[in-house]
Scaffold this active site. Structure first.
Site, PDB file in Angstrom:
ATOM      1  N   CYS A   2       0.813  -1.278   0.048  1.00  0.00           N
ATOM      2  CA  CYS A   2      -0.109   0.255   0.036  1.00  0.00           C
ATOM      3  C   CYS A   2       0.886   1.160  -0.098  1.00  0.00           C
ATOM      4  O   CYS A   2       2.038   1.007   0.163  1.00  0.00           O
ATOM      5  CB  CYS A   2      -0.899  -0.139   1.224  1.00  0.00           C
ATOM      6  SG  CYS A   2      -2.005  -1.466   1.286  1.00  0.00           S
ATOM      7  N   GLY A  28      -0.778   0.801  -4.990  1.00  0.00           N
ATOM      8  CA  GLY A  28      -1.907   0.059  -4.715  1.00  0.00           C
ATOM      9  C   GLY A  28      -3.181   0.742  -5.620  1.00  0.00           C
ATOM     10  O   GLY A  28      -3.383   1.984  -5.808  1.00  0.00           O
ATOM     11  N   ASN A 102       0.497   0.375   5.906  1.00  0.00           N
ATOM     12  CA  ASN A 102       1.339  -0.470   4.985  1.00  0.00           C
ATOM     13  C   ASN A 102       1.911  -1.503   5.504  1.00  0.00           C
ATOM     14  O   ASN A 102       2.999  -1.328   6.368  1.00  0.00           O
ATOM     15  CB  ASN A 102       2.184   0.654   4.045  1.00  0.00           C
ATOM     16  CG  ASN A 102       2.905  -0.043   2.948  1.00  0.00           C
ATOM     17  OD1 ASN A 102       2.742  -1.082   2.465  1.00  0.00           O
ATOM     18  ND2 ASN A 102       4.075   0.312   2.654  1.00  0.00           N
ATOM     19  N   GLY A 103       1.824  -2.729   5.229  1.00  0.00           N
ATOM     20  CA  GLY A 103       2.327  -3.913   5.326  1.00  0.00           C
ATOM     21  C   GLY A 103       1.607  -4.893   5.799  1.00  0.00           C
ATOM     22  O   GLY A 103       0.411  -4.959   5.348  1.00  0.00           O
ATOM     23  N   TYR A 259      11.245  -4.251  -7.649  1.00  0.00           N
ATOM     24  CA  TYR A 259      10.010  -4.138  -8.270  1.00  0.00           C
ATOM     25  C   TYR A 259       9.017  -3.153  -7.639  1.00  0.00           C
ATOM     26  O   TYR A 259       8.649  -2.299  -8.487  1.00  0.00           O
ATOM     27  CB  TYR A 259       9.337  -5.470  -8.433  1.00  0.00           C
ATOM     28  CG  TYR A 259       8.087  -5.331  -9.155  1.00  0.00           C
ATOM     29  CD1 TYR A 259       7.857  -5.061 -10.504  1.00  0.00           C
ATOM     30  CD2 TYR A 259       6.829  -5.636  -8.402  1.00  0.00           C
ATOM     31  CE1 TYR A 259       6.502  -5.021 -10.905  1.00  0.00           C
ATOM     32  CE2 TYR A 259       5.590  -5.580  -8.983  1.00  0.00           C
ATOM     33  CZ  TYR A 259       5.289  -5.358 -10.017  1.00  0.00           C
ATOM     34  OH  TYR A 259       4.226  -5.180 -10.702  1.00  0.00           O
ATOM     35  N   SER A 305       9.830  -1.874 -14.856  1.00  0.00           N
ATOM     36  CA  SER A 305      10.750  -1.930 -13.764  1.00  0.00           C
ATOM     37  C   SER A 305      12.124  -2.639 -14.160  1.00  0.00           C
ATOM     38  O   SER A 305      13.266  -2.448 -13.488  1.00  0.00           O
ATOM     39  CB  SER A 305      10.001  -2.379 -12.521  1.00  0.00           C
ATOM     40  OG  SER A 305       9.472  -3.591 -12.886  1.00  0.00           O
ATOM     41  N   ASP A 367      13.932  -9.269 -17.200  1.00  0.00           N
ATOM     42  CA  ASP A 367      12.622  -9.075 -16.474  1.00  0.00           C
ATOM     43  C   ASP A 367      13.220  -8.817 -14.746  1.00  0.00           C
ATOM     44  O   ASP A 367      14.206  -9.207 -14.840  1.00  0.00           O
ATOM     45  CB  ASP A 367      11.280  -9.935 -16.627  1.00  0.00           C
ATOM     46  CG  ASP A 367      10.364  -9.482 -16.295  1.00  0.00           C
ATOM     47  OD1 ASP A 367      10.102  -8.142 -15.780  1.00  0.00           O
ATOM     48  OD2 ASP A 367       9.275 -10.167 -16.480  1.00  0.00           O
ATOM     49  N   ASP A 368      12.449  -7.925 -14.098  1.00  0.00           N
ATOM     50  CA  ASP A 368      12.735  -7.685 -12.792  1.00  0.00           C
ATOM     51  C   ASP A 368      12.639  -9.136 -12.159  1.00  0.00           C
ATOM     52  O   ASP A 368      13.644  -9.197 -10.944  1.00  0.00           O
ATOM     53  CB  ASP A 368      11.940  -6.649 -12.223  1.00  0.00           C
ATOM     54  CG  ASP A 368      10.435  -7.100 -12.186  1.00  0.00           C
ATOM     55  OD1 ASP A 368       9.848  -7.947 -11.578  1.00  0.00           O
ATOM     56  OD2 ASP A 368       9.865  -6.160 -13.040  1.00  0.00           O
TER      57      ASP A 368
END
Length: 511
Positions: A2, A28, A102-103, A259, A305, A367-368
């Protein structure tokens, strides 16, 4: 994952919070919310969808006041479809609190039981963020002992939160009549930074998940919130901070650098862009060691990314760097879509090839990371369809073999392509002519090269080591089962799907 924001300013903050959430939209896309306060009252509007879809002019007019918080949601606990689990969350006692988080808490169920039986608190949703809010509320009540809140009581409450809560949490909290509180877990797994802006009317303060929000909103980056630290800005703009955890170990999430974060962000003193360039440098050295006789005509990134890693890899290998895929930015992220067939179709809708960059060439796709492998397999097919003679694949991250429990929406282990396959089997599965992964030590070295002070990282999805020490095989099995089960839903009177009674504040009738 988030994105969170908190601000104390000298003028109305509704537009500033809206702009900040748009900058953090990559963290998000399922829900967004803003809460402000003025004259002793909270005002809030939140809902499902992108920031631009959740807020209308009349909603913004109601969000009055010079301080507030904001949130964009990508659910890792609770339901992605339940608007009542959009944040911020509100609880009226003690004092009146609004929280954005966030988490992911790894002992959320245990805390829920404790709060019901001992703290006599009711949790109204399946969100661990509401659990975190109620733990803080209980500890604030206990620390203040019924008296007026002071700094010592607030920081003591955060210290108690650290003792009770496990997992990853970076949070911003509005305390009615007091000010803005922000804190980060003792491992500093999720990022949180502080910015300031000096005006003629006083200093303004901003706390955000990523420094890019501080840059975009015209603030100056001050520093990261330290692991276990809490910062408090009162309504007059006075700033103070205190270390609240008895023991800390700084272990930022490695996937933020790989990422999650924007490349123009600084996290814990590390430029995400520079770290990704370093990842390409280390990956190029490994390519030389592992595939010394492979001829390449071109290096092509999988947008977006992986671009810095692919660019640096091309430079180190002395091979041309080209853009071979064009991304449709109006399609959602692939891994949020249910079902393998839908994901494959969505890759073709999301990416399209520039044929002349592939035709008759030996290409290295970068790619990442590789998570399920569905996207990688389809991308290899697209490169061959566009005329590539050979298709090699490089991942800037090591194989993703384990679940993430700290706030990243990862598939179950059974869905991870690397959970039970070696590199050779994965290469066959995605249909490439050759595959290399970044070594974990090289990935750590890529970030440490930018900030040598960082000694530890949260790398559980690569090595299965969970830094908080409380993640058991039983816990992992439980979340695997929960993720594999369809959500139990009921419908409200209007036929809309809802699991919970929404008791949160609403500024006005939803659009």
């Amino acid at each position: 994952m988030c994105g969170i924001l908190g601000v104390v300013a000298t003028s109305p903050v509704n537009q500033l919070l809206y702009d900040g959430l748009q900058v953090l939209q990559h963290r998000g896309q399922d829900a967004a919310g803003i809460a402000t306060t003025e004259g002793g009252r909270f005002f809030m509007h939140k809902g499902s969808g992108l920031v631009r879809d959740v807020f209308r002019t009349r909603n913004m007019r109601n969000l009055v006041g010079n301080w507030g918080i904001g949130h964009v949601r990508y659910p890792t606990a609770g339901s992605a479809y339940n608007a009542s689990e959009a944040q911020p969350f509100y609880v009226n006692s003690p004092y009146g609190l609004m929280l954005a988080h966030n988490g992911n808490l790894t002992n959320s169920d245990e805390l829920k039981r404790e709060m019901f039986l001992a703290d006599l608190r009711h949790i109204n949703t399946n969100s661990d963020s509401e659990v975190l809010l109620n733990v803080l509320a209980h500890e604030l009540q206990a620390a203040s002992n019924g008296c007026k809140l002071d700094d010592n009581a607030i920081f003591a409450a955060v210290a108690a939160v650290h003792r009770r809560c496990r997992g990853a949490y970076a949070a911003v909290v509005m305390i009615a009549g007091v000010g803005l509180l922000a804190f980060r877990d003792p491992y500093g797994i999720r990022p949180l930074v502080i910015g300031k802006h000096d005006t003629a009317d006083g200093t303004e303060w901003l706390v955000a998940s990523e420094s890019v929000a501080i840059d975009a909103l015209g603030f100056k980056l001050l520093r990261d919130v330290e692991p276990g630290e809490a910062v408090l800005v009162d309504m007059e703009g006075r700033f103070r901070s205190r270390a609240c955890a008895q023991q800390t170990m700084h272990a930022p999430c490695m996937f933020e650098y790989v990422y999650l974060a924007r490349p123009d962000s600084l996290i814990d003193g590390v430029s995400v862009y520079e770290a990704r360039l370093k990842m390409g440098e280390y990956l190029a050295e490994k390519f030389k060691r592992v595939m010394p006789h492979v001829h390449l005509d071109v290096v092509i990134p999988i947008p977006d990314s992986s671009r810095p890693a692919a660019l640096e890899m091309a430079n180190k290998l002395g091979v041309a760097y080209r853009e071979g895929f064009v991304k449709n930015r109006y399609i959602g992220r692939t891994f949020i879509m249910p079902g393998q067939a839908v994901r494959r179709k969505s890759v073709r809708q999301k990416l399209n090839t520039i044929h002349q960059e592939f035709k008759g060439k030996s290409v290295l796709l970068v790619d990442d990371s590789i998570v399920r492998g569905t996207t990688s397999q389809e991308i290899v097919n697209m490169a061959r369809d566009a005329g590539a003679t050979k298709v090699y694949f490089a991942s800037a991250a090591p194989p993703v073999r384990y679940a993430n429990v700290y706030g990243i929406d990862m598939p179950t282990r059974g869905e991870l392509i690397a959970s039970d396959r070696d590199d050779e089997a994965i290469c066959r599965e995605i249909g490439a002519d050759g595959l290399i992964y970044q070594d974990l030590d090289d990935l750590r070295a890529s970030v440490r090269a930018i900030n040598p002070a960082l000694n530890f990282f949260e790398t559980s999805c690569f090595d299965g080591c969970y830094v908080t020490g409380d993640v058991t095989a039983e816990y992992l099995a439980t979340i695997e089962t929960q993720r594999g089960s369809p959500p139990v839903t009921v419908e409200d009177a209007d036929g809309a799907v809802t699991n919970q009674l929404d008791l949160n504040l609403a500024s006005e009738t939803q659009d």
